[in-house]
Design an enzyme around this catalytic site. Structure first.
Site, PDB file in Angstrom:
ATOM      1  N   ARG A  37       0.833  -1.215   0.000  1.00  0.00           N
ATOM      2  CA  ARG A  37       0.000   0.000   0.000  1.00  0.00           C
ATOM      3  C   ARG A  37       0.864   1.259   0.000  1.00  0.00           C
ATOM      4  NH1 ARG A  37      -4.417   0.952   4.536  1.00  0.00           N
ATOM      5  NH2 ARG A  37      -2.665   0.473   5.894  1.00  0.00           N
ATOM      6  N   ARG A  63       2.983   4.042   4.844  1.00  0.00           N
ATOM      7  CA  ARG A  63       2.646   4.308   6.247  1.00  0.00           C
ATOM      8  C   ARG A  63       3.628   3.576   7.149  1.00  0.00           C
ATOM      9  NH1 ARG A  63      -3.793   3.408   7.075  1.00  0.00           N
ATOM     10  NH2 ARG A  63      -3.055   2.248   8.873  1.00  0.00           N
TER      11      ARG A  63
HETATM   12  P1  AP5 Z   1      -7.384   0.120   2.501  1.00  0.00           P
HETATM   13  O1  AP5 Z   1      -8.666   0.572   1.911  1.00  0.00           O
HETATM   14  O2  AP5 Z   1      -6.383   1.162   2.855  1.00  0.00           O
HETATM   15  O3  AP5 Z   1      -7.666  -0.861   3.752  1.00  0.00           O
HETATM   16  P2  AP5 Z   1      -8.203  -0.541   5.215  1.00  0.00           P
HETATM   17  O4  AP5 Z   1      -9.116  -1.655   5.586  1.00  0.00           O
HETATM   18  O5  AP5 Z   1      -8.735   0.857   5.290  1.00  0.00           O
HETATM   19  O6  AP5 Z   1      -6.848  -0.708   6.000  1.00  0.00           O
HETATM   20  P3  AP5 Z   1      -6.173   0.170   7.152  1.00  0.00           P
HETATM   21  O7  AP5 Z   1      -4.784  -0.393   7.280  1.00  0.00           O
HETATM   22  O8  AP5 Z   1      -6.262   1.639   6.897  1.00  0.00           O
HETATM   23  O9  AP5 Z   1      -7.009  -0.217   8.332  1.00  0.00           O
HETATM   24  P4  AP5 Z   1      -6.582  -0.287   9.781  1.00  0.00           P
HETATM   25  O10 AP5 Z   1      -7.881  -0.617  10.330  1.00  0.00           O
HETATM   26  O11 AP5 Z   1      -5.477  -1.144  10.189  1.00  0.00           O
HETATM   27  O12 AP5 Z   1      -5.898   1.144   9.995  1.00  0.00           O
HETATM   28  P5  AP5 Z   1      -6.464   2.477  10.626  1.00  0.00           P
HETATM   29  O13 AP5 Z   1      -5.924   3.598   9.847  1.00  0.00           O
HETATM   30  O14 AP5 Z   1      -7.937   2.400  10.845  1.00  0.00           O
HETATM   31  O15 AP5 Z   1      -6.736  -0.936   1.483  1.00  0.00           O
HETATM   32  C1  AP5 Z   1      -5.478  -1.558   1.751  1.00  0.00           C
HETATM   33  C2  AP5 Z   1      -4.713  -1.834   0.428  1.00  0.00           C
HETATM   34  O16 AP5 Z   1      -5.454  -2.778  -0.345  1.00  0.00           O
HETATM   35  C3  AP5 Z   1      -4.550  -0.589  -0.470  1.00  0.00           C
HETATM   36  O17 AP5 Z   1      -3.312  -0.650  -1.102  1.00  0.00           O
HETATM   37  C4  AP5 Z   1      -5.705  -0.706  -1.478  1.00  0.00           C
HETATM   38  O18 AP5 Z   1      -5.396  -0.061  -2.692  1.00  0.00           O
HETATM   39  C5  AP5 Z   1      -5.814  -2.228  -1.618  1.00  0.00           C
HETATM   40  N1  AP5 Z   1      -7.201  -2.673  -1.883  1.00  0.00           N
HETATM   41  C6  AP5 Z   1      -8.350  -2.229  -1.287  1.00  0.00           C
HETATM   42  N2  AP5 Z   1      -9.424  -2.897  -1.760  1.00  0.00           N
HETATM   43  C7  AP5 Z   1      -8.936  -3.804  -2.666  1.00  0.00           C
HETATM   44  C8  AP5 Z   1      -9.558  -4.811  -3.495  1.00  0.00           C
HETATM   45  N3  AP5 Z   1     -10.906  -5.014  -3.491  1.00  0.00           N
HETATM   46  N4  AP5 Z   1      -8.758  -5.561  -4.280  1.00  0.00           N
HETATM   47  C9  AP5 Z   1      -7.401  -5.379  -4.292  1.00  0.00           C
HETATM   48  N5  AP5 Z   1      -6.764  -4.428  -3.551  1.00  0.00           N
HETATM   49  C10 AP5 Z   1      -7.519  -3.668  -2.740  1.00  0.00           C
HETATM   50  O19 AP5 Z   1      -5.791   2.414  12.083  1.00  0.00           O
HETATM   51  C11 AP5 Z   1      -4.400   2.584  12.261  1.00  0.00           C
HETATM   52  C12 AP5 Z   1      -4.057   2.487  13.738  1.00  0.00           C
HETATM   53  O20 AP5 Z   1      -4.770   3.538  14.469  1.00  0.00           O
HETATM   54  C13 AP5 Z   1      -4.505   1.190  14.435  1.00  0.00           C
HETATM   55  O21 AP5 Z   1      -3.544   0.160  14.293  1.00  0.00           O
HETATM   56  C14 AP5 Z   1      -4.638   1.663  15.882  1.00  0.00           C
HETATM   57  O22 AP5 Z   1      -3.388   1.776  16.505  1.00  0.00           O
HETATM   58  C15 AP5 Z   1      -5.210   3.073  15.736  1.00  0.00           C
HETATM   59  N6  AP5 Z   1      -6.699   3.066  15.748  1.00  0.00           N
HETATM   60  C16 AP5 Z   1      -7.522   3.416  14.729  1.00  0.00           C
HETATM   61  N7  AP5 Z   1      -8.801   3.278  15.100  1.00  0.00           N
HETATM   62  C17 AP5 Z   1      -8.789   2.835  16.377  1.00  0.00           C
HETATM   63  C18 AP5 Z   1      -9.811   2.474  17.297  1.00  0.00           C
HETATM   64  N8  AP5 Z   1     -11.111   2.539  16.967  1.00  0.00           N
HETATM   65  N9  AP5 Z   1      -9.431   2.033  18.513  1.00  0.00           N
HETATM   66  C19 AP5 Z   1      -8.133   1.971  18.878  1.00  0.00           C
HETATM   67  N10 AP5 Z   1      -7.113   2.277  18.051  1.00  0.00           N
HETATM   68  C20 AP5 Z   1      -7.441   2.710  16.810  1.00  0.00           C
END
Ligand code: AP5
Length: 207
Positions: A122, A152
């Site tokens: 990504r 990231r």
């Molecule tokens: P993408 O759409 O970016 O996936 P995502 O599910 O949004 O993944 P994230 O890594 O952003 O989710 P996350 O939940 O770990 O991170 P977050 O930022 O929320 O797609 C991923 C890749 O796949 C891309 O390259 C895309 O192009 C590709 N892709 C997408 N769809 C596809 C398809 N159909 N086919 C092929 N390729 C595809 O959280 C980060 C950190 O913040 C956490 O680890 C935690 O420490 C903290 N945090 C956030 N929210 C909370 C919470 N509620 N509570 C506690 N800590 C939190």
């Protein structure tokens, strides 16, 4: 319509949330994006969150619950919103139920093996925040705004494994939590982006 996007890291929550929000004219509320912005701006919340995010751990419930509660009180949420990455623990889900009514929970499912590939490949635009993957990126810069593609910090291999472990232990229990409430809709996240989008819109009754 108030919708939650559930699913492991890299399942495509952000990719789909942007598209669904554009289609419905409602805001995408990504706790990950809010926390990364707070880290960039070195706010007290950002400073507190950084060490957890760097290790692939969850930021404490109290911090994210306050962030979401405050965000949902903003006027642009009056006609609905997509919660992307919140709730992530049963405690967060129970807290959310005290200040919001949820209409549907979209669970995007992808195997761990595929998730590791997606996250390690990504890239995110450092200027507009658009997300893409090295397998489809053709130029050095973002095709939407010309910004630079960056990786990231938490997409590095060892942090990805820790995020997946945390997902299975702390977030996956939300699947039964929302199934019991009759809100869960499962989507096969290994399908092409547009196919997933159409399925989500159709399951939400807005296709
Ligand atoms: P993408 O759409 O970016 O996936 P995502 O599910 O949004 O993944 P994230 O890594 O952003 O989710 P996350 O939940 O770990 O991170 P977050 O930022 O929320 O797609 C991923 C890749 O796949 C891309 O390259 C895309 O192009 C590709 N892709 C997408 N769809 C596809 C398809 N159909 N086919 C092929 N390729 C595809 O959280 C980060 C950190 O913040 C956490 O680890 C935690 O420490 C903290 N945090 C956030 N929210 C909370 C919470 N509620 N509570 C506690 N800590 C939190």
């Amino acid at each position: 319509m108030n919708v939650i996007f559930l699913g492991p890291p890299g399942a495509g929550k952000g990719t789909q949330a942007v598209r669904v929000c554009e289609r419905l004219g409602i805001p995408q509320i990504s706790t990950g994006d809010i926390l990364r912005k707070a880290i960039k701006n070195q706010t007290p919340t950002g400073l507190a969150a950084k060490s957890y995010i760097d290790k692939g751990e969850l930021v404490p419930d109290s911090v994210v619950i306050d962030i979401v509660k405050e965000r949902l009180a903003q006027p642009d949420c009056a006609n609905g919103y997509v919660l992307d990455g919140f709730p992530r623990t049963v405690f967060q889900a129970e807290a959310l139920a005290e200040f919001a009514t949820i209409d549907a929970v979209i669970d995007i499912e992808v195997s761990d093996e595929k998730l590791i590939d997606r996250l390690s490949g990504r890239r995110v635009c450092g200027t507009c925040g658009a997300t893409s993957h090295v397998s489809v990126i053709t130029g050095d810069t973002c095709d939407k705004c010309g910004g630079t593609w960056i990786q990231r910090d938490d997409d590095k291999a060892e942090t990805v494994l820790s995020r997946l472990k945390v997902y299975h232990a702390q977030t996956a229990p939300l699947i039964s939590f929302y199934t019991e409430k009759g809100l869960l809709r499962r989507i096969d996240g290994t399908q092409p982006v547009d196919v997933c989008l159409n399925e989500i819109l159709s399951t939400l009754g807005v296709a």
